[in-house]
Design an enzyme around this catalytic site. Structure first.
Site, short mmCIF file in Angstrom:
data_model
loop_
_atom_site.label_atom_id
_atom_site.label_comp_id
_atom_site.label_asym_id
_atom_site.label_seq_id
_atom_site.Cartn_x
_atom_site.Cartn_y
_atom_site.Cartn_z
N THR A 17 -4.41 16.84 9.50
CA THR A 17 -5.38 16.18 8.62
C THR A 17 -6.70 15.92 9.32
O THR A 17 -7.77 16.33 8.84
CB THR A 17 -4.79 14.86 8.09
OG1 THR A 17 -3.57 15.13 7.38
CG2 THR A 17 -5.77 14.17 7.16
N LYS B 148 -4.25 6.83 18.75
CA LYS B 148 -4.13 5.43 19.15
C LYS B 148 -2.89 5.18 20.01
O LYS B 148 -2.91 4.34 20.91
CB LYS B 148 -4.12 4.53 17.92
CG LYS B 148 -2.92 4.71 17.00
CD LYS B 148 -3.06 3.93 15.71
CE LYS B 148 -4.05 4.53 14.78
NZ LYS B 148 -3.64 5.83 14.20
N GLY C 251 -10.41 4.21 12.26
CA GLY C 251 -10.85 5.47 11.65
C GLY C 251 -12.35 5.64 11.76
O GLY C 251 -12.91 5.74 12.85
N GLU D 38 3.12 7.35 5.27
CA GLU D 38 3.85 8.53 5.68
C GLU D 38 5.25 8.52 5.06
O GLU D 38 5.73 7.51 4.55
CB GLU D 38 3.98 8.54 7.21
CG GLU D 38 2.67 8.55 7.96
CD GLU D 38 1.91 9.85 7.83
OE1 GLU D 38 2.55 10.88 7.48
OE2 GLU D 38 0.69 9.86 8.06
N LYS E 267 -3.55 -0.70 17.91
CA LYS E 267 -4.99 -0.91 17.75
C LYS E 267 -5.45 -2.21 18.41
O LYS E 267 -6.51 -2.24 19.04
CB LYS E 267 -5.34 -0.92 16.25
CG LYS E 267 -5.17 0.44 15.59
CD LYS E 267 -5.38 0.37 14.10
CE LYS E 267 -5.18 1.73 13.45
NZ LYS E 267 -5.28 1.67 11.96
#
Length: 409
Positions: A11, A100, A129, A185, A200
């Site tokens: 992606t 990440k 992002g 997902e 993160k």
């Protein structure tokens, strides 16, 4: 001419390729140098793309090509990504990544190699992002000593909680909807169990406070236990439930780091961050609170951040950008259960009078509470107290006749 290679054509990788190839003239003009994608590494075949001739399944073509000066890693995971990135840095090639998990686990080591080889290891897209956060931390807020970072760091969980809050949708239904829309997902564990947000906050804390924070050091709880009852009671307290990542610097130089469902007042800006959006609040000693807001994932927003790092590498091809933190140590991240906090507590008992009597004797009047005798439920928000003390009181309340359904921060 600057040659790049992209490792991974999923992606994000496909988005990176499209931007670098389709906007080549614009990018070259901005960096005052021509930039070309020479290789794209992927085990799959992509025969119908305008740039199909760039694909290879052989990492050796990238690592052994002296023309390649910048490598983009968008494979995901740690095992192969770590090995390939380490080899690239050691060979004197700058690396850009959106991974990440890799940065949270191996960041200190890889940054050290980049420093020794005088190349760049950049990872803006690994947090938020397309939201610019890491570069502002090290550049725009460089004159600040960062005190605290608090934020909604995962769009999937925020979408699910938002559906529970706004549409009264139960957790499983909201999760299925997130999957249908492509926000979750097939295996959503990394999101709903809090691991994504944990990685993160590790990166943000490492960069802000100067030492590596490892995921296993962060007290992490996901949203799988949050119920519509919790959502309804939080609303009665004029609050909403959000999955919050937080890292805070303590006076002794240590830090705390947590990811957990949190009852957030509607007066707080974070309470209004809905859908798949992320928001990160950074508190600096000079600026006070500064918020960064936007979509935290997605093909093109993330690819945009990756390409911005590629352009930054190209501008600093012979001069390393300062981006560094030292390794952490045992005890650097502490529970710090001595902080003054409030807790949301949802309790239930078949003997409602016993529940109320026990509650009154243990917590007294210093709470905001809702008594629901019809369902034998008591929900309250404690007054401020030390976390350890409050937990001990809750454990005392959780006797044979009382069941603690949920505790939130």
């Amino acid at each position: 001419m600057i040659y790049t290679a992209i490792m991974g054509h999923g992606t994000v990788g496909s988005g990176v390729a499209e931007i670098l190839i389709n906007k080549r003239k614009m990018i070259s003009k901005q960096i005052q140098n021509d930039i070309e994608v020479k290789y794209i590494l992927d085990l799959r075949d992509f025969n119908n793309l305008p740039y199909s001739d760039k694909f290879t399944k052989d990492f050796g073509m990238i690592i052994n090509d002296p023309d390649i000066s910048i490598v983009v890693e968008v494979m995901g995971g740690v095992t192969f990504a770590y090995d390939y990135v380490k080899q690239c840095l050691t060979a004197g090639k700058s690396v850009v990544t959106s991974n990440k998990e890799l940065v949270a686990e191996k960041g200190a080591e890889l940054i050290k190699i980049a420093k020794e080889k005088n190349v760049n290891f950049l990872f803006e897209a690994s947090v938020g992002g397309g939201i610019p956060i890491l570069r502002p931390l090290v550049q725009c807020l460089a004159a600040n000593s960062i005190n605290e970072i608090t934020g909604i760091l995962n769009g999937t969980t925020n979408f699910i909680l938002n559906k529970m809050i706004v549409d009264n949708m139960d957790f499983d239904s909201a999760l299925n909807l997130a999957k249908e829309k492509g926000f979750a997902e097939r295996n959503p564990a990394a999101d709903i169990e809090g691991h994504d947000a944990c990685r993160k906050i590790c990166i943000l804390a490492s960069l802000s406070f100067g030492r590596h924070v490892y995921p296993e050091q962060v007290k992490t709880e996901g949203i799988t236990q949050v119920t519509l009852d919790d959502v309804d009671y939080a609303d009665k307290f004029n609050c909403v439930i959000k999955l919050i990542g937080q890292a805070k610097r303590l006076k002794d130089g240590k830090i705390t780091a947590t990811v957990r469902p949190t009852v957030v007042s509607r007066e707080c800006m974070l309470s209004n961050v809905d859908g798949v959006f992320n928001a990160i609040t950074v508190n600096g000693d000079a600026t006070g609170d500064v918020m960064f807001y936007g979509k935290g994932a997605g093909k093109m927003p993330t690819a945009s951040a990756v390409v911005a790092d590629v352009m930054d590498c190209a501008k600093h091809i012979d001069a390393r950008k300062y981006l560094f933190w030292e390794d952490g140590y045992d005890g650097y991240v502490t529970d710090n259960t001595e902080d003054d906090i409030k807790l949301y507590v949802y309790a239930k008992s078949n003997d409602f009078d016993a529940l109320i009597n026990s509650f009154n004797s243990i917590f007294g009047a210093d709470t905001v509470n809702i008594k629901n005798s019809y369902n034998n439920e008591l929900v309250f928000i404690t007054g401020f107290g030390k976390e350890n003390d409050l937990i001990n009181k809750i454990n005392s309340l959780n006797a044979d006749e009382v069941k603690i359904m949920h505790t939130l921060f």
